[in-house]
Design an enzyme around this catalytic site. Structure first.
Site, PDB file in Angstrom:
ATOM      1  CD  GLU A  46      -3.039  -1.075   2.209  1.00  0.00           C
ATOM      2  OE1 GLU A  46      -2.925  -0.218   3.119  1.00  0.00           O
ATOM      3  OE2 GLU A  46      -3.975  -1.890   2.169  1.00  0.00           O
ATOM      4  CD  GLU A  68      -3.846  -5.796   3.229  1.00  0.00           C
ATOM      5  OE1 GLU A  68      -4.742  -5.104   3.767  1.00  0.00           O
ATOM      6  OE2 GLU A  68      -2.640  -5.511   3.273  1.00  0.00           O
TER       7      GLU A  68
END
Length: 505
Positions: A173, A292
């Site tokens: 991320e 995720e």
């Protein structure tokens, strides 16, 4: 009651299903590791400190690949802290989750746990506070047979043979302002490219995933993937997607409509990746790693995200899942299977306690949350080719999507065993659904192996330590077979699995 129709033909498939889509995620966060999968002294713990009850449930869940060690934790993690004699490992501040990390569980412990469970590891390298040099050193420690400083260090640590880890994530991320050492797309694309180059020099057999947008509504969404892949397209195999479902309207109908967001997300990222390929006149296709995903919105207030005093293994993000959450997870799995041509790996985040399908109490019990069941059933029965489906179903209008079919379904057929699995969600909340499934080209005589439904009259029903079976799959007796036709009745707001076998196979 209303009627629906699902038609498939054995000659028309989307792709072979990659079993890696039934992955999960273990991060050094909250109680996922400590008192989750690892708790020396627990009544079920083995000689390595691994909780036996959690291992049993993980096997039942059917996880095929497990991502480690993060997550946001990754961007401040020094892998060297988690190897070697435990009494010499440093205690560190974890800036991602404002906790104290003891490093009593690290790379070699995780790999032993994976071997005991016979699951594939998916590792990640820190491209936040560190970079290409750390990445290639970590890989050398893990995968090089011997004869170098780092490979011999692994052997000194009691691991004679290389771990042979094949799947590696290049950071986590990196577009997020919450991330330790956030980067622009160009900054990250460059460091991902150089890290990938060095890692492939150490071990050319690995597969690499670059960070995509950390969520669909990021301000740089789309542009991020384009710029990142412009830099590292030739060096990586996957681009990642992360998505956490929320229920902002407190409406079950709107909530279940959000399943369509997954399909949109996948198709948009495929389009961006293929546009980069087109500009390069390349036939290479970047695959998608949905590494995720889960439901997460209830345990999202400040006290769930951070506790004062730098505690060890605090109770963070301990989302309690209800029946409607299980329906959404089932629908998301259906969508990923229906995109099997490009989605090749996915990780339900996380495995235990922290937004996990498994919950535990320190020194006490472990139990299945509601979302456990659709995942476990899909992992058990979805093997082979995902077949193209024609769905005829009434629809409803949602705020986010103008047309949402009440029937959400996929069919997976295993040519080797002759087994076919139908996974279906009835999104109508007040009416039963009478479905006709026409299975063309899979044999004239089909036999019912199993038919189950996950249904509860209360969408907010949960499983707890004291009531672990409140939401539980039951046999669906309303299923009949006539040649290649299957007729069934699905209750309102239900997740359904029908498993069939071709008796001639």
């Amino acid at each position: 009651m209303f009627s629906t129709r699902l038609v498939i033909d054995g000659d028309f498939s989307i792709a072979q299903l990659d079993r890696r889509i039934f992955g999960t995620f273990v991060e050094h966060m909250g109680r996922c590791v400590y008192t989750g999968i690892y708790e020396p002294g627990h009544p079920t713990a083995d000689e390595n400190g691994f909780r036996g009850d959690v291992m049993t449930l993980t096997r039942e869940l059917g996880a095929t690949v497990i991502r480690y060690p993060g997550g946001n934790f990754l961007s401040g993690y020094n892998w060297e802290d988690g190897v070697g004699p435990k009494e010499k490992r440093p205690v560190r501040l974890d800036l991602a989750w404002y906790s104290t990390e003891t490093n009593q569980f690290g790379t070699n412990e995780f790999m032993q746990w994976c071997r005991d469970l016979d699951v594939e590891p998916m590792f990640a390298v820190n491209l936040g506070t560190r970079g290409p040099d750390e990445a290639r050193h970590f890989l050398e420690y893990c995968n090089h047979p011997g004869g170098t400083e780092l490979s011999e260090l692994r052997r000194q640590h009691g691991v004679e043979e290389p771990h042979g880890i094949k799947f590696w994530c290049l950071g986590n991320e990196m577009d997020g302002p919450w991330q330790i050492c956030q980067k622009t797309a160009d900054e990250y694309g460059r460091i991902a490219k150089e890290s990938a180059k060095l890692m492939r020099m150490v071990d050319p057999s690995i597969q690499l995933a670059a960070c995509g947008s950390s969520k669909h509504d990021m301000p740089t969404y789309g542009a991020w993937e384009d710029r990142v892949l412009e830099h590292c397209f030739d060096e990586v195999d996957f681009i990642s997607l992360h998505h956490y479902f929320e229920n902002p309207h407190e409406s079950t109908a709107e909530y279940l409509a959000n399943i369509e967001q997954t399909d949109l997300f996948i198709k948009e990222i495929v389009a961006v990746a293929d546009s980069v390929a087109a500009r390069r006149h390349s036939s290479k296709r970047i695959m998608l790693s949905f590494d995720e995903w889960n439901v997460w919105y209830k345990a999202r207030t400040p006290e769930h995200l951070r506790q004062p005093g730098w505690p060890q293994a605090p109770r963070l993000l301990e989302e309690v899942y209800n029946h409607e959450d299980a329906l959404l997870v089932g629908g998301a799995l259906i969508t990923m299977m229906n995109n099997a041509d490009r989605v090749k790996t996915a990780c339900l985040a996380q495995l235990a306690n922290v937004i996990g399908p498994i919950m535990t109490e320190p020194g006490g019990a472990a139990w299945r949350q509601t979302i456990f069941f659709p995942f476990a059933q899909a992992a058990k029965y979805a093997k082979g080719r995902v077949l193209r489906s024609l769905i005829e179903s009434p629809s409803y209008q949602a705020e986010t999507f103008p047309e949402v079919k009440y029937l959400c379904a996929t069919v997976v057929h295993d040519d080797e065993s002759g087994q076919t699995a139908v996974f279906a969600l009835n999104r109508h909340l007040s009416e039963a659904q009478e479905i006709t499934v026409e299975l063309r080209g899979l044999g004239e005589e089909l036999r019912l192996v199993e038919a189950t439904e996950l249904h509860h009259t209360d969408m907010k029903a949960i499983n707890t330590q004291s009531s672990p079976h409140e939401v539980w799959p039951e046999t669906n007796a309303a299923v009949t077979i006539d040649g290649a036709f299957v007729k069934a009745r699905f209750k309102p707001g239900s997740w359904n699995v029908i498993v069939l076998s071709n008796t001639a196979a």
